[in-house]
Enzyme design. Structure first.
Site, PDB file in Angstrom:
ATOM      1  CG  ASP A  53      -4.408 -13.808  68.017  1.00  8.85           C
ATOM      2  OD1 ASP A  53      -3.422 -13.924  67.504  1.00  8.85           O
ATOM      3  OD2 ASP A  53      -4.752 -14.741  69.010  1.00  8.85           O
ATOM      4  CG  ASP A  60      -7.114  -9.778  65.593  1.00 13.62           C
ATOM      5  OD1 ASP A  60      -7.151 -10.708  64.804  1.00 13.62           O
ATOM      6  OD2 ASP A  60      -8.074  -8.841  65.347  1.00 13.62           O
ATOM      7  CE  LYS A  86      -1.055 -12.514  70.975  1.00 21.59           C
ATOM      8  NZ  LYS A  86      -1.413 -13.132  69.579  1.00 21.59           N
ATOM      9  CB  THR A 130       1.473 -16.003  73.852  1.00 20.59           C
ATOM     10  OG1 THR A 130       1.021 -17.013  74.901  1.00 20.59           O
ATOM     11  CG2 THR A 130       0.613 -15.273  73.122  1.00 20.59           C
ATOM     12  CG  ASN A 155      -3.562  -9.290  68.906  1.00 19.90           C
ATOM     13  OD1 ASN A 155      -2.389  -8.355  68.799  1.00 19.90           O
ATOM     14  ND2 ASN A 155      -3.735 -10.410  68.869  1.00 19.90           N
TER      15      ASN A 155
HETATM   16  C1  LIG Z   1      -3.171  -4.180  68.346  1.00 17.88           C
HETATM   17  C2  LIG Z   1      -1.657  -4.321  67.712  1.00 17.88           C
HETATM   18  C3  LIG Z   1      -1.067  -5.382  67.784  1.00 17.88           C
HETATM   19  N1  LIG Z   1      -1.018  -3.396  68.388  1.00 17.88           N
HETATM   20  C4  LIG Z   1      -0.646  -2.113  67.719  1.00 17.88           C
HETATM   21  O1  LIG Z   1      -0.860  -1.956  66.469  1.00 17.88           O
HETATM   22  C5  LIG Z   1       0.168  -1.200  68.482  1.00 17.88           C
HETATM   23  C6  LIG Z   1       1.571  -1.014  67.748  1.00 17.88           C
HETATM   24  C7  LIG Z   1       1.852   0.472  68.125  1.00 17.88           C
HETATM   25  C8  LIG Z   1       0.795   1.131  68.480  1.00 17.88           C
HETATM   26  C9  LIG Z   1      -0.415   0.203  68.524  1.00 17.88           C
HETATM   27  N2  LIG Z   1      -1.456   0.534  67.418  1.00 17.88           N
HETATM   28  C10 LIG Z   1      -2.279   1.559  67.700  1.00 17.88           C
HETATM   29  N3  LIG Z   1      -2.205   2.345  68.748  1.00 17.88           N
HETATM   30  C11 LIG Z   1      -3.265   3.161  68.800  1.00 17.88           C
HETATM   31  N4  LIG Z   1      -3.334   4.039  69.746  1.00 17.88           N
HETATM   32  C12 LIG Z   1      -2.409   4.349  70.780  1.00 17.88           C
HETATM   33  C13 LIG Z   1      -1.373   3.390  71.068  1.00 17.88           C
HETATM   34  C14 LIG Z   1      -0.460   3.643  72.005  1.00 17.88           C
HETATM   35  C15 LIG Z   1      -0.544   4.755  72.878  1.00 17.88           C
HETATM   36  C16 LIG Z   1       0.397   5.243  73.799  1.00 17.88           C
HETATM   37  O2  LIG Z   1       0.221   4.485  74.899  1.00 17.88           O
HETATM   38  N5  LIG Z   1       1.452   5.759  73.739  1.00 17.88           N
HETATM   39  C17 LIG Z   1       1.659   6.861  72.332  1.00 17.88           C
HETATM   40  C18 LIG Z   1       2.435   6.011  75.063  1.00 17.88           C
HETATM   41  C19 LIG Z   1       2.244   7.464  75.217  1.00 17.88           C
HETATM   42  C20 LIG Z   1       3.274   7.707  76.619  1.00 17.88           C
HETATM   43  N6  LIG Z   1       4.647   7.246  76.164  1.00 17.88           N
HETATM   44  C21 LIG Z   1       5.551   7.270  77.279  1.00 17.88           C
HETATM   45  C22 LIG Z   1       4.546   5.691  75.537  1.00 17.88           C
HETATM   46  C23 LIG Z   1       3.684   5.463  74.662  1.00 17.88           C
HETATM   47  C24 LIG Z   1      -1.531   5.664  72.472  1.00 17.88           C
HETATM   48  C25 LIG Z   1      -2.527   5.355  71.765  1.00 17.88           C
HETATM   49  N7  LIG Z   1      -4.176   3.360  67.739  1.00 17.88           N
HETATM   50  C26 LIG Z   1      -4.494   2.707  66.567  1.00 17.88           C
HETATM   51  C27 LIG Z   1      -3.336   1.588  66.483  1.00 17.88           C
HETATM   52  C28 LIG Z   1      -3.161   0.751  65.408  1.00 17.88           C
HETATM   53  F1  LIG Z   1      -3.662  -0.529  65.578  1.00 17.88           F
HETATM   54  F2  LIG Z   1      -4.162   1.207  64.550  1.00 17.88           F
HETATM   55  F3  LIG Z   1      -2.083   0.809  64.799  1.00 17.88           F
END
Ligand SMILES: CC(C)NC(=O)[C@H]1CCC[C@H]1Nc1nc(Nc2ccc(C(=O)N(C)C3CCN(C)CC3)cc2)ncc1C(F)(F)F
Length: 280
Positions: free
Chosen positions: A140, A158, A142, A175, A145
């Site tokens: 997926d 994703d 988008k 979406t 992800n």
């Molecule tokens: C694909 C999926 C749908 N998405 C997810 O899982 C999301 C859900 C929550 C986080 C993310 N999952 C992951 N995120 C990271 N790295 C990361 C994320 C956010 C920031 C960031 O900008 N801040 C902390 C900022 C720093 C500054 N403050 C102000 C705001 C947050 C920096 C690094 N690595 C692995 C993962 C994983 F995927 F392994 F879990």
């Protein structure tokens, strides 16, 4: 981390990790920065609540996706190193993407330059060629992800939800923008659904919005099945980019430009950085 053949060969527990700051919220729980104590390896720990997984009937899908994800090894696919669970939660040990979430970057920049968009599209095409080679589809893709690694490289991240959102539930809450006609009309579909989604993603990288966006779901449905593709006048985008998008957003899935041909398209050849890293 212990590179075991199966992600679950090593019995991980929470005690193997020092938990750091929260990185944000996923659909079924929080994600934390964590460090594996023996190796000092930094990871992301995704915590999913069992009762929420049960309520949404996604446990078996999550298990299947974890199985798939733990066997994928590609620089543009986020690694799943392993998982473990306790009474109430499932923990996924994932690769940490140091530069965070691509969709936030896209929101900040509004839209990407042609070089940046082409570099990202090329690296995603390579990741999808790898996935299709292993008979894995529905990554997926988008913007929500996609994560960004320390060198600025894209990571498809994703696993789990693509299967979850992919079935009828996606038409309920996720979406629709990325659904190709055959999925909107829920007929047979194959790996070429990913070519369509990559075309939608390329459009959104260049214009800052997906091509078939509409206020009502029913309008988005109609625009997708009619392939109502209109290129905005602003921002100005090269005809080469529009040509590539037009060859991917084709209703007949067998007529979509194969991913290998995407990598050979003049717009990609002239704009994508071969390293897959956008250097600005
Ligand atoms: C694909 C999926 C749908 N998405 C997810 O899982 C999301 C859900 C929550 C986080 C993310 N999952 C992951 N995120 C990271 N790295 C990361 C994320 C956010 C920031 C960031 O900008 N801040 C902390 C900022 C720093 C500054 N403050 C102000 C705001 C947050 C920096 C690094 N690595 C692995 C993962 C994983 F995927 F392994 F879990």
């Amino acid at each position: 981390l212990q590179a075991s053949s199966e992600a679950d060969k090593k019995r991980w527990t929470l005690n193997d990790f020092d938990i750091g700051k929260p990185l944000g919220r996923g659909k079924f729980g929080h994600v934390y920065l964590a460090r594996e104590k023996r190796s000092n390896h930094i990871v992301a720990l995704k915590v999913l609540f069992k009762n929420q997984l049960k309520q949404s009937q996604v446990e078996h899908q999550l298990r299947r996706e974890v199985e798939i994800q733990s066997h994928l090894r590609h620089p543009n696919i986020l690694r799943l190193y392993g998982y473990f669970y306790d009474q109430k939660r499932v923990y996924l040990i994932l690769e940490y993407a140091a530069k965070g979430e691509l969709y936030k970057e896209l929101q900040k920049c509004k839209y990407f330059s042609e070089r940046r968009a082409a570099t990202y599209v090329a690296s995603l095409a390579r990741a999808l060629i790898y996935c299709h080679g292993k008979h894995v589809i529905h990554r997926d893709i988008k913007p929500e992800n996609l994560l960004v690694g320390a060198q600025g490289e894209l990571k498809i991240a994703d696993f789990g939800w693509s299967v979850h959102t992919f079935n009828r539930r996606r038409t309920m809450c996720g979406t629709l923008d990325y659904l190709p006609p055959e999925m909107v009309e829920s007929v047979e579909h194959d790996a070429s659904v990913d070519i369509w989604s990559l075309g939608v993603l390329c459009f959104e990288f260049l214009y800052g919005m997906p091509p078939f966006e509409a206020k009502e779901h029913s309008d988005t449905y109609r625009r997708i099945v009619q392939v109502d593709l209109k290129f905005p006048a602003k921002p100005v985008v090269s005809s080469a980019a529009k040509d590539l998008i037009s060859q991917m957003l084709v209703k007949d899935s067998s007529q979509r430009l194969p991913l290998k041909k995407v990598l050979e398209h003049p717009w990609i050849v002239q704009n994508a950085d071969p390293s897959g890293i956008y250097k600005g």
